[in-house]
Motif scaffolding. Structure first.
Motif, mmCIF file in Angstrom:
data_model
loop_
_atom_site.group_PDB
_atom_site.id
_atom_site.type_symbol
_atom_site.label_atom_id
_atom_site.label_comp_id
_atom_site.label_asym_id
_atom_site.label_seq_id
_atom_site.Cartn_x
_atom_site.Cartn_y
_atom_site.Cartn_z
ATOM 1 N N TRP A 1 3.329 9.153 -6.203
ATOM 2 C CA TRP A 1 4.040 10.407 -5.952
ATOM 3 C C TRP A 1 5.260 10.542 -6.860
ATOM 4 O O TRP A 1 5.557 11.621 -7.361
ATOM 5 C CB TRP A 1 4.436 10.490 -4.476
ATOM 6 C CG TRP A 1 5.292 11.671 -4.171
ATOM 7 C CD1 TRP A 1 4.924 12.991 -4.270
ATOM 8 C CD2 TRP A 1 6.648 11.650 -3.772
ATOM 9 N NE1 TRP A 1 5.994 13.793 -3.934
ATOM 10 C CE2 TRP A 1 7.060 12.991 -3.615
ATOM 11 C CE3 TRP A 1 7.563 10.640 -3.509
ATOM 12 C CZ2 TRP A 1 8.347 13.330 -3.222
ATOM 13 C CZ3 TRP A 1 8.833 10.984 -3.109
ATOM 14 C CH2 TRP A 1 9.210 12.314 -2.975
ATOM 15 N N GLU B 1 0.844 -1.201 0.000
ATOM 16 C CA GLU B 1 0.000 0.000 0.000
ATOM 17 C C GLU B 1 0.883 1.256 0.000
ATOM 18 O O GLU B 1 0.648 2.192 -0.767
ATOM 19 C CB GLU B 1 -0.914 -0.011 1.228
ATOM 20 C CG GLU B 1 -1.829 1.185 1.307
ATOM 21 C CD GLU B 1 -2.631 1.224 2.596
ATOM 22 O OE1 GLU B 1 -3.647 1.940 2.600
ATOM 23 O OE2 GLU B 1 -2.244 0.578 3.600
ATOM 24 N N ARG C 1 9.157 14.849 3.647
ATOM 25 C CA ARG C 1 8.184 13.766 3.828
ATOM 26 C C ARG C 1 8.805 12.803 4.834
ATOM 27 O O ARG C 1 9.773 12.117 4.523
ATOM 28 C CB ARG C 1 7.908 13.068 2.505
ATOM 29 C CG ARG C 1 7.222 13.967 1.489
ATOM 30 C CD ARG C 1 7.227 13.362 0.104
ATOM 31 N NE ARG C 1 6.351 12.226 -0.015
ATOM 32 C CZ ARG C 1 5.105 12.252 -0.503
ATOM 33 N NH1 ARG C 1 4.609 13.373 -0.942
ATOM 34 N NH2 ARG C 1 4.384 11.162 -0.573
ATOM 35 N N SER D 1 1.429 4.125 -3.079
ATOM 36 C CA SER D 1 1.321 5.556 -2.810
ATOM 37 C C SER D 1 2.610 6.272 -3.214
ATOM 38 O O SER D 1 2.566 7.333 -3.844
ATOM 39 C CB SER D 1 1.046 5.783 -1.318
ATOM 40 O OG SER D 1 1.081 7.160 -1.010
ATOM 41 N N VAL E 1 3.413 5.629 8.828
ATOM 42 C CA VAL E 1 2.680 6.886 8.790
ATOM 43 C C VAL E 1 3.550 7.872 8.027
ATOM 44 O O VAL E 1 4.731 8.029 8.328
ATOM 45 C CB VAL E 1 2.394 7.429 10.205
ATOM 46 C CG1 VAL E 1 1.717 8.795 10.141
ATOM 47 C CG2 VAL E 1 1.551 6.445 11.004
ATOM 48 N N GLU E 2 2.972 8.527 7.022
ATOM 49 C CA GLU E 2 3.720 9.513 6.251
ATOM 50 C C GLU E 2 3.162 10.906 6.540
ATOM 51 O O GLU E 2 1.967 11.134 6.442
ATOM 52 C CB GLU E 2 3.645 9.226 4.754
ATOM 53 C CG GLU E 2 4.497 10.170 3.940
ATOM 54 C CD GLU E 2 4.530 9.794 2.475
ATOM 55 O OE1 GLU E 2 5.635 9.683 1.936
ATOM 56 O OE2 GLU E 2 3.441 9.598 1.889
ATOM 57 N N ASP F 1 0.036 17.143 4.375
ATOM 58 C CA ASP F 1 -0.737 15.915 4.259
ATOM 59 C C ASP F 1 -0.244 14.904 5.274
ATOM 60 O O ASP F 1 0.913 14.967 5.715
ATOM 61 C CB ASP F 1 -0.590 15.342 2.842
ATOM 62 C CG ASP F 1 -1.659 14.317 2.499
ATOM 63 O OD1 ASP F 1 -2.677 14.215 3.230
ATOM 64 O OD2 ASP F 1 -1.485 13.598 1.496
ATOM 65 N N SER F 2 -1.105 13.976 5.630
ATOM 66 C CA SER F 2 -0.711 12.851 6.474
ATOM 67 C C SER F 2 -1.470 11.616 6.004
ATOM 68 O O SER F 2 -2.636 11.702 5.616
ATOM 69 C CB SER F 2 -1.006 13.125 7.950
ATOM 70 O OG SER F 2 -2.391 13.270 8.165
ATOM 71 N N THR F 3 -0.767 10.498 5.993
ATOM 72 C CA THR F 3 -1.361 9.249 5.525
ATOM 73 C C THR F 3 -0.914 8.123 6.443
ATOM 74 O O THR F 3 0.269 8.012 6.760
ATOM 75 C CB THR F 3 -0.908 8.915 4.088
ATOM 76 O OG1 THR F 3 -1.146 10.050 3.246
ATOM 77 C CG2 THR F 3 -1.653 7.710 3.537
ATOM 78 N N THR F 4 -1.857 7.293 6.856
ATOM 79 C CA THR F 4 -1.560 6.111 7.654
ATOM 80 C C THR F 4 -1.768 4.891 6.767
ATOM 81 O O THR F 4 -2.779 4.792 6.067
ATOM 82 C CB THR F 4 -2.489 6.033 8.877
ATOM 83 O OG1 THR F 4 -2.329 7.227 9.644
ATOM 84 C CG2 THR F 4 -2.161 4.814 9.740
ATOM 85 N N PHE F 5 -0.804 3.974 6.798
ATOM 86 C CA PHE F 5 -0.862 2.776 5.970
ATOM 87 C C PHE F 5 -1.131 1.555 6.846
ATOM 88 O O PHE F 5 -0.812 1.547 8.034
ATOM 89 C CB PHE F 5 0.446 2.609 5.183
ATOM 90 C CG PHE F 5 0.702 3.754 4.242
ATOM 91 C CD1 PHE F 5 0.119 3.779 2.985
ATOM 92 C CD2 PHE F 5 1.494 4.823 4.631
ATOM 93 C CE1 PHE F 5 0.333 4.851 2.129
ATOM 94 C CE2 PHE F 5 1.713 5.891 3.776
ATOM 95 C CZ PHE F 5 1.127 5.901 2.526
#
Length: 191
Positions: free
Chosen positions: A43, A35, A145, A39, A182-183, A173-177
């Motif tokens: 990018w 995942e 990042r 992502s 966590v990005e 931005d923040s994204t949890t996988f």
């Protein structure tokens, strides 16, 4: 012409390298990172070049352009992008069967300005903590990042140079996988 983006993988307690200045965070992480890879690949479509320090270059060149990475989702894009290696000792930077990386021995400011002028898209810096420090010192980093790996290592080398003092960042931005990564994407805010 895009941003100069530093992407650092850090432990949950904020270290980008262990006490031996080595990157070993993934050694204790379980799970499927596909995942995150998807992502990151999306990018990377906006990235026009990769910038590396000599140590990170050696680590990458030992893996990405080799058969060991043939099942990696990111390998074709990483191998295809132009690469620049900052080093005062290397004279060549082979990349397996792909185009060699360009060795850059100049100071970071004029070198990055030239790379930026001839690159369409963002320029990514992976790892390369000593180079990253020089880029922060020259006020060249546009965004960072941070990919937080779900492991604490207690001590090591941080992702930011200690001499910079407080560095104001703006969350983009923040994204949890699902694998626990966590990005966090931040813009570097200049006075």
């Amino acid at each position: 012409m895009g941003d100069l983006v530093v992407q650092q993988f850090v432990s949950a307690d904020g270290f980008a390298a262990d006490v031996r200045n080595e990157f070993s965070l993934f050694d204790s992480v379980d799970g499927d990172s596909s995942e995150f890879d998807r992502s990151n690949l999306a990018w990377l479509e906006n990235v026009g070049a990769i910038v590396l320090g000599a140590t990170t270059y050696r680590m990458f060149a030992d893996y990405w352009p080799t058969p060991a990475s043939e099942n990696e989702l990111l390998a074709p894009r990483i191998n295809a992008l132009p690469k620049y290696v900052f080093s005062r000792t290397l004279t060549t930077a082979p990349w397996g069967p792909h185009a060699d990386a360009t060795v850059e021995a100049r100071d970071v400011r004029p070198a990055i300005q030239d790379i930026t002028e001839r690159t369409d898209g963002d320029i990514i810096v992976w790892g390369s903590l000593t180079l990253t420090e020089a880029l922060f010192e020259a006020d060249l980093v546009d965004s960072i990042r941070l990919v937080i790996v779900p492991v604490a290592i207690g001590r090591g080398r941080g992702a930011f140079p200690t001499f910079c003092g407080a560095q104001k960042l703006g969350l983009r931005d923040s994204t949890t996988f699902t694998d626990g990564l966590v990005e966090l994407e931040y813009a570097v805010q200049r006075p």
